[in-house]
Design a protein around this motif. Structure first.
Motif, mmCIF file in Angstrom:
data_model
loop_
_atom_site.group_PDB
_atom_site.id
_atom_site.type_symbol
_atom_site.label_atom_id
_atom_site.label_comp_id
_atom_site.label_asym_id
_atom_site.label_seq_id
_atom_site.Cartn_x
_atom_site.Cartn_y
_atom_site.Cartn_z
ATOM 1 N N UNK A 240 0.532 -1.069 0.303
ATOM 2 C CA UNK A 240 -0.040 0.301 0.550
ATOM 3 C C UNK A 240 0.786 0.953 -0.063
ATOM 4 N N UNK A 241 1.071 1.871 -0.983
ATOM 5 C CA UNK A 241 1.893 2.760 -1.133
ATOM 6 C C UNK A 241 0.991 4.722 -1.343
ATOM 7 N N UNK A 242 2.009 4.849 -0.535
ATOM 8 C CA UNK A 242 2.100 6.472 -0.331
ATOM 9 C C UNK A 242 2.485 7.906 -1.712
ATOM 10 N N UNK A 243 4.127 6.994 -2.268
ATOM 11 C CA UNK A 243 5.249 7.539 -2.008
ATOM 12 C C UNK A 243 6.001 7.544 -3.000
ATOM 13 N N UNK A 244 6.801 6.471 -4.477
ATOM 14 C CA UNK A 244 7.669 6.453 -4.950
ATOM 15 C C UNK A 244 8.537 7.269 -5.436
ATOM 16 N N UNK A 245 9.640 7.755 -5.258
ATOM 17 C CA UNK A 245 10.410 7.768 -5.968
ATOM 18 C C UNK A 245 12.025 7.684 -5.874
ATOM 19 N N UNK A 251 16.335 4.490 -5.596
ATOM 20 C CA UNK A 251 14.655 4.351 -5.818
ATOM 21 C C UNK A 251 14.631 4.207 -4.080
ATOM 22 N N UNK A 252 13.497 5.474 -3.860
ATOM 23 C CA UNK A 252 12.719 5.377 -2.402
ATOM 24 C C UNK A 252 11.658 5.010 -2.201
ATOM 25 N N UNK A 253 10.698 3.868 -1.307
ATOM 26 C CA UNK A 253 9.113 3.413 -1.747
ATOM 27 C C UNK A 253 8.639 3.813 -0.098
ATOM 28 N N UNK A 254 8.315 5.007 -0.079
ATOM 29 C CA UNK A 254 7.084 5.067 0.402
ATOM 30 C C UNK A 254 5.676 4.247 1.358
ATOM 31 N N UNK A 255 5.278 3.859 1.925
ATOM 32 C CA UNK A 255 4.772 2.716 2.103
ATOM 33 C C UNK A 255 3.778 2.429 3.671
ATOM 34 N N UNK A 256 2.689 1.606 3.077
ATOM 35 C CA UNK A 256 1.487 1.823 5.003
ATOM 36 C C UNK A 256 2.091 0.129 5.570
ATOM 37 N N UNK A 257 3.338 0.239 6.012
ATOM 38 C CA UNK A 257 3.657 -0.895 6.530
ATOM 39 C C UNK A 257 2.583 -1.827 7.506
ATOM 40 N N UNK A 258 2.103 -2.765 6.789
ATOM 41 C CA UNK A 258 1.133 -4.253 7.780
ATOM 42 C C UNK A 258 1.851 -4.201 8.668
ATOM 43 N N UNK A 259 3.660 -4.758 8.885
ATOM 44 C CA UNK A 259 4.114 -5.279 9.828
ATOM 45 C C UNK A 259 4.201 -4.555 10.922
ATOM 46 N N UNK A 260 4.442 -3.075 10.722
ATOM 47 C CA UNK A 260 4.773 -2.556 11.830
ATOM 48 C C UNK A 260 3.133 -1.407 12.093
ATOM 49 N N UNK A 318 22.001 17.004 -17.934
ATOM 50 C CA UNK A 318 22.888 17.336 -16.945
ATOM 51 C C UNK A 318 21.852 17.865 -15.989
ATOM 52 N N UNK A 319 20.981 17.819 -16.297
ATOM 53 C CA UNK A 319 19.800 18.653 -14.711
ATOM 54 C C UNK A 319 19.116 17.271 -14.408
ATOM 55 N N UNK A 320 19.308 17.177 -13.100
ATOM 56 C CA UNK A 320 19.679 16.220 -11.678
ATOM 57 C C UNK A 320 17.596 15.868 -12.060
ATOM 58 N N UNK A 321 17.407 14.493 -11.201
ATOM 59 C CA UNK A 321 15.919 13.421 -12.654
ATOM 60 C C UNK A 321 15.685 13.146 -10.741
ATOM 61 N N UNK A 322 14.284 14.012 -10.700
ATOM 62 C CA UNK A 322 13.404 13.228 -9.692
ATOM 63 C C UNK A 322 11.950 12.813 -10.244
ATOM 64 N N UNK A 323 11.731 11.365 -10.134
ATOM 65 C CA UNK A 323 10.452 10.673 -10.542
ATOM 66 C C UNK A 323 9.548 10.695 -9.251
ATOM 67 N N UNK A 324 8.110 11.377 -8.900
ATOM 68 C CA UNK A 324 7.553 11.355 -7.848
ATOM 69 C C UNK A 324 6.372 10.194 -8.864
ATOM 70 N N UNK A 335 -0.025 9.563 -10.661
ATOM 71 C CA UNK A 335 0.182 10.015 -10.833
ATOM 72 C C UNK A 335 1.617 10.099 -11.120
ATOM 73 N N UNK A 336 2.842 10.438 -12.501
ATOM 74 C CA UNK A 336 3.817 10.573 -12.618
ATOM 75 C C UNK A 336 4.411 11.811 -12.372
ATOM 76 N N UNK A 337 4.833 12.912 -11.507
ATOM 77 C CA UNK A 337 5.467 14.023 -11.500
ATOM 78 C C UNK A 337 6.947 13.826 -12.160
ATOM 79 N N UNK A 338 7.218 14.033 -12.765
ATOM 80 C CA UNK A 338 9.856 14.438 -13.500
ATOM 81 C C UNK A 338 9.509 15.588 -13.230
ATOM 82 N N UNK A 339 10.522 15.351 -12.122
ATOM 83 C CA UNK A 339 11.034 16.850 -11.394
ATOM 84 C C UNK A 339 12.693 16.651 -13.032
ATOM 85 N N UNK A 340 12.806 18.301 -12.925
ATOM 86 C CA UNK A 340 14.108 18.226 -13.544
ATOM 87 C C UNK A 340 14.979 19.395 -12.630
#
Length: 361
Positions: A240-245, A251-260, A318-324, A335-340
């Motif tokens: 159950x995801x809140x955000x994937x960067x 790559x960083x994945x923010x989620x609701x963790x059932x184990x916690x 050469x811009x830094x890339x971040x996809x949320x 949706x996907x937001x591509x930040x440059x």
């Protein structure tokens, strides 16, 4: 004329064959002369030190060659003085003092005097060395007496230059007992062990550096499916995801963790394919608290979305890339937001879950 020429050639060959022994004798005589010069210099050094100190010097280390000498003198109160002896002149301090490797509790008791050096035993050891094939001319002797921690003994060694080995030979024995000790063999073995260890360390370092270089060249934009799959396997349940960067380095994945108990946590997936939970959760995420399923987005599209964003925004490559990947603040469809980002300027391109560009800012 032919007979005479043949006789000359034969005589020359015989002379060459007979010349080896006289040559060895010459080398041996010169070697013995060098030994005597070293012994004479030792006696002169002892005389000069006795005169300078006004007593018999007690030594913790000594080194003498044909025309130089160094001595570490230890007094009864354990204080040390270093002396050098060059071309018959005594000076203090010695610019290259000898080291005393003996245990601290033995340093006073284990001192020795010049009179305790058995030159007869030294001559016998040198004689045995020169009896070895090819070593009759080993010369340029340098005598040393000191405690050698590598063998845990007081050693007398004589270093010799050798044409047979093309380097240095070492004659050695236990200074106290006279027992033979193959110090050169022990040192060579230890050096070989150290070198083998160093080779292993260098090989390990090279393998590590090569791996780091390989990892640094991995572009993580195409690995979002692997990251989501790895986290699903680790969690053992539906994500159950809140955000994937998705960034080039990680790559960083923010989620609701059932184990916690439904706690919001963030995991990092790195270039080595390792997944780890990080202490702080992702700060820049949507305000929408409704999670979404990992199946709600086609993760394989990320590289294509980034490519479209560069074209749509016209940003420098050469811009830094971040996809949320997330739900928007008002909890609309994923949706996907591509930040440059380039020089503190950030531009964004927004894509729906089907990959359609619908906004640029």
């Amino acid at each position: 004329m032919r007979v005479g020429r043949y006789a000359f050639v034969l005589l020359a060959a015989l002379s060459a064959g007979l010349g080896a022994a006289p040559q060895d004798d010459i080398l041996h005589r010169e070697a013995l002369k060098a030994d005597q010069r070293m012994f004479d210099n030792l006696q002169a050094f002892a005389k000069a030190l006795r005169a300078s100190l006004g007593r018999e010097p007690m030594l913790s280390a000594l080194q003498v060659s044909e025309n130089t000498g160094s001595a570490l003198v230890r007094a009864d109160d354990a204080a040390t003085r270093t002396f050098s002896f060059v071309e018959g002149k005594l000076s203090e301090p010695d610019p290259t003092p000898l080291r005393d490797e003996s245990p601290p509790d033995q340093q006073l008791a284990s001192r020795f005097g010049f009179d305790s050096i058995d030159l007869g035993r030294v001559r016998a050891a040198l004689k045995a060395q020169r009896a070895r094939p090819g070593h009759i001319g080993d010369s340029a002797p340098q005598l040393e007496i000191r405690y050698r921690s590598i063998v845990g003994r007081w050693m007398l060694t004589v270093q010799l230059g050798s044409m047979a080995s093309g380097g240095f030979e070492l004659v050695s024995y236990d200074f106290r007992s006279g027992a033979a000790v193959d110090l050169k063999g022990i040192v060579d073995k230890r050096n070989a062990e150290v070198e083998a260890h160093n080779q292993r360390v260098r090989a390990q370092q090279k393998a590590y550096d090569d791996e780091q270089k390989r990892l640094s060249q991995i572009n993580m934009l195409s690995l979002a499916p692997d990251a989501v799959r790895a986290l699903a396997q680790d969690a053992g349940s539906t994500l159950y995801l809140r955000n994937v960067v998705v960034e080039v380095e990680q790559i960083r994945i923010t989620m609701l963790e059932a184990r916690s108990g439904g706690e919001v946590v963030t995991y990092r997936y790195n270039r080595a394919g390792k997944l780890s939970r990080i202490d702080k959760r992702e700060a820049q995420i949507t305000r929408c608290e409704d999670p979404f399923s990992a199946d709600d987005f086609d993760w394989a599209k990320v590289p294509a979305l980034v490519a479209q964003a560069f074209v749509a925004i016209g940003a420098d490559r050469s811009a830094d890339i971040r996809v949320d990947v997330e739900r928007p603040d008002k909890c609309g469809p994923v949706h996907a937001q591509v930040s440059l980002q380039k020089n503190s300027t950030v531009n964004g391109a927004y894509f729906d879950r089907g990959g359609r560009l619908y906004k640029v800012d």
